[in-house]
Design an enzyme around this catalytic site. Structure first.
Site, PDB file in Angstrom:
ATOM      1  N   TYR A 196       5.959   9.658  -3.114  1.00 10.77           N
ATOM      2  CA  TYR A 196       4.695   9.266  -2.464  1.00 10.77           C
ATOM      3  C   TYR A 196       3.537  10.107  -2.998  1.00 10.77           C
ATOM      4  O   TYR A 196       2.506   9.579  -3.419  1.00 10.77           O
ATOM      5  CB  TYR A 196       4.867   9.473  -0.960  1.00 10.77           C
ATOM      6  CG  TYR A 196       3.639   9.242  -0.116  1.00 10.77           C
ATOM      7  CD1 TYR A 196       3.233   7.962   0.210  1.00 10.77           C
ATOM      8  CD2 TYR A 196       2.914  10.326   0.397  1.00 10.77           C
ATOM      9  CE1 TYR A 196       2.114   7.750   1.013  1.00 10.77           C
ATOM     10  CE2 TYR A 196       1.810  10.124   1.204  1.00 10.77           C
ATOM     11  CZ  TYR A 196       1.416   8.830   1.511  1.00 10.77           C
ATOM     12  OH  TYR A 196       0.317   8.637   2.306  1.00 10.77           O
TER      13      TYR A 196
ATOM     14  N   SER B  51      -3.756  11.751  -0.226  1.00 12.06           N
ATOM     15  CA  SER B  51      -3.043  12.539   0.778  1.00 12.06           C
ATOM     16  C   SER B  51      -2.829  13.953   0.268  1.00 12.06           C
ATOM     17  O   SER B  51      -2.742  14.188  -0.942  1.00 12.06           O
ATOM     18  CB  SER B  51      -1.680  11.886   1.039  1.00 12.06           C
ATOM     19  OG  SER B  51      -0.810  12.777   1.705  1.00 12.06           O
TER      20      SER B  51
ATOM     21  N   LYS C 152       0.236   8.944  -5.230  1.00 14.36           N
ATOM     22  CA  LYS C 152      -1.142   9.229  -4.812  1.00 14.36           C
ATOM     23  C   LYS C 152      -1.881   9.988  -5.914  1.00 14.36           C
ATOM     24  O   LYS C 152      -3.025   9.681  -6.242  1.00 14.36           O
ATOM     25  CB  LYS C 152      -1.137  10.055  -3.514  1.00 14.36           C
ATOM     26  CG  LYS C 152      -0.683   9.299  -2.267  1.00 14.36           C
ATOM     27  CD  LYS C 152      -1.673   8.211  -1.871  1.00 14.36           C
ATOM     28  CE  LYS C 152      -1.336   7.561  -0.539  1.00 14.36           C
ATOM     29  NZ  LYS C 152      -2.207   6.393  -0.243  1.00 14.36           N
TER      30      LYS C 152
END
Lengths: 325, 325
Positions: free
Chosen positions: B145, B121, B149
């Protein structure tokens, strides 16, 4: 103030403990407890020093180590690059999982937010490189060691952002001249070709003389660690991992400095014998940096390779070049 | 050829499975088995589809999932950004440990080297940003998050370098228009403000209209995944993680496109109500990219927001804007 050093039997950990033991304070605060831990027993240095043997990658060990709530943790424990490459499992277990267990143990303690200084490495970067790598360049390592360092850097930044720690990651240049015996670090030859001739022993140079690398002396490295532990971190913002200042030099430039300080006889003890495996690994390593961010934050570098060699003679050889005399 | 999709009940996984089920082949090779797994049962689509329920973060599950040696693995499973931020443990457990367990299970199988496509992402990046983020910009995420990633990206590159997998990580832009119900992604409003008015429902805009973001449609995202699974990876070299192409647009530009396609009545259904928490998170997100590397490697982007909205109407609303009629 209480201090914990992981990897305290390693070269950096040992020199740091020596320095802190001698100083007796850090950032103007007296050291009330200095805990040294490693998988093998670290040396003691007098003063309020506790020696400990532990494997931080063993669950539960980290919680035990931080039970006394050290104010500052120097996390230098790790498997070196050559070994992390040859033993995939061990490298990830110690360098990644061990670091994460330490961070997790800290997170589990309410209202505890120690300064954590992590010794990362320029191996977090991988070729192709710009002319000078700055703090905005991507970490695309070409070794498992570099991968593990870059992953812990990410954890360090996230745990800091979440207020579990006050973390500073410092990407150490190749440490030169590394004292003692050769270890499994593939970068060992950068030190071997200076350290061994200085005491009249042969050393093998496994790469071309044109190979360029980014160096810092052990003395400079300890200075980085102390500064990272005492600096005002507010100025860092969210980016907690810093390229440390160093000297960009070719192997031939190192050897020329050796000649100036210790004479031609020392230089003649270097045997050139290319090792394709090491030469290939070194090809993927960074050569030159723009460390202006760290310099602006007060980190200081070595002035020249002549100075690095002279300081080694003072710190490790009692001021004398036995071979030269 | 055998294909495994993790996170197959998620939006991307579901659309990918639908597309592969319809195509019946991938990169010119017939699909003999398509295994869909998720923590909740994924939908089936006819053909040789096996539906499976599993939590990849549970030890042993990954080994079971790859027992049939899938040639291509689409690893889309993960906790979304908002939930990874509110539930620290769950985010690391699923997004980091789950991915690592999958990679480890593959590594344990001798002479097995599947193509693994990982949906990373743009949250792997954090402010401050340059005008356009290229593939050499550092990953300094400002969310857990994004940290997870970026860590998996590092693993993907190292496992590829070690020849355990043939990995491609694709950094997806904000997916817009995300179909279905709002989820816990903090970026959900970018889709809500288009999707809901298109069916006559109100939507809340929690940030200023000047907020700029990097978007790709679900259709474009599925195209990225298929291309990542079928491209010649030799041209990637060691850098296996790529910024995907997208559209840089402000919220006001999105709304203007909505007005052109669906009329003013749709636009009037957007209620502007700043949410300081979301506004703060979005402030740290990237706005614009230089995706020339991915474009040069054959990844294709959406042409305009008008096209994104029109494709949504075709794909999700059977070609009609009920509200407009």
């Amino acid at each position: 103030m209480r201090i914990l050093i992981t990897g305290a039997a390693g070269m950096i950990g040992r020199k740091l403990a020596q320095r802190l033991g001698k100083d007796g304070h850090l950032g103007g605060r007296g050291i009330s407890a200095l805990t040294l831990t490693d998988v093998v027993a670290p040396a003691g240095f007098g003063g309020p020093v506790e020696r400990d043997t532990s494997d931080i990658a063993t669950p539960g060990e980290a919680a035990r180590l931080i039970a006394a709530r050290p104010d500052v943790i120097f996390h230098t424990a790790g498997i070196v690059s050559g070994e992390a490459e040859s033993d995939f499992d061990k490298g990830y277990r110690v360098n990644l999982d061990g670091s994460r267990l330490l961070l997790e143990a800290i997170r589990q303690v309410p209202a505890y937010r120690p300064r954590l200084v992590f010794t990362s490495s320029i191996a977090a970067f991988g070729a192709p490189f710009p002319d000078a790598i700055d703090d905005e360049f991507l970490t695309a390592p070409l070794t498992s060691y570099g991968t593990q360092k870059a992953m812990v850097e990410l954890l360090l930044a996230d745990y800091t952002r979440r207020c579990f720690i006050d973390g500073v990651g410092i990407r150490l240049p190749t440490i030169c001249i590394r004292p003692g015996l050769p270890n499994k670090a593939a970068s060992g030859f950068f030190s071997n070709i200076l350290r061994e001739p200085l005491v009249g022993r042969e050393a093998v140079l496994p790469v071309a003389g044109t190979v360029r690398a980014w160096h810092a002396s052990p003395r400079a490295a300890i200075g980085f660690l102390i500064h990272a532990a005492t600096m005002d971190t507010a100025s860092l913002g969210a980016r907690r991992n810093l390229n440390m200042p160093g000297l960009s030099a070719t192997v031939d430039e190192q050897i020329a400095a050796l000649g100036r300080v210790a004479g031609d006889a020392a230089v003649k003890l270097i045997r050139r014998e290319i090792d394709p495996v090491i030469a290939h690994m070194v090809d993927g390593w960074p050569r030159n940096f723009d460390a202006s961010r760290a310099l602006g934050l007060g980190f200081g570098a070595d002035a020249s390779f002549d100075e690095i060699i002279r300081n080694h003679i003072v710190d490790e050889l009692e001021g004398r070049v036995p071979f030269k005399e």
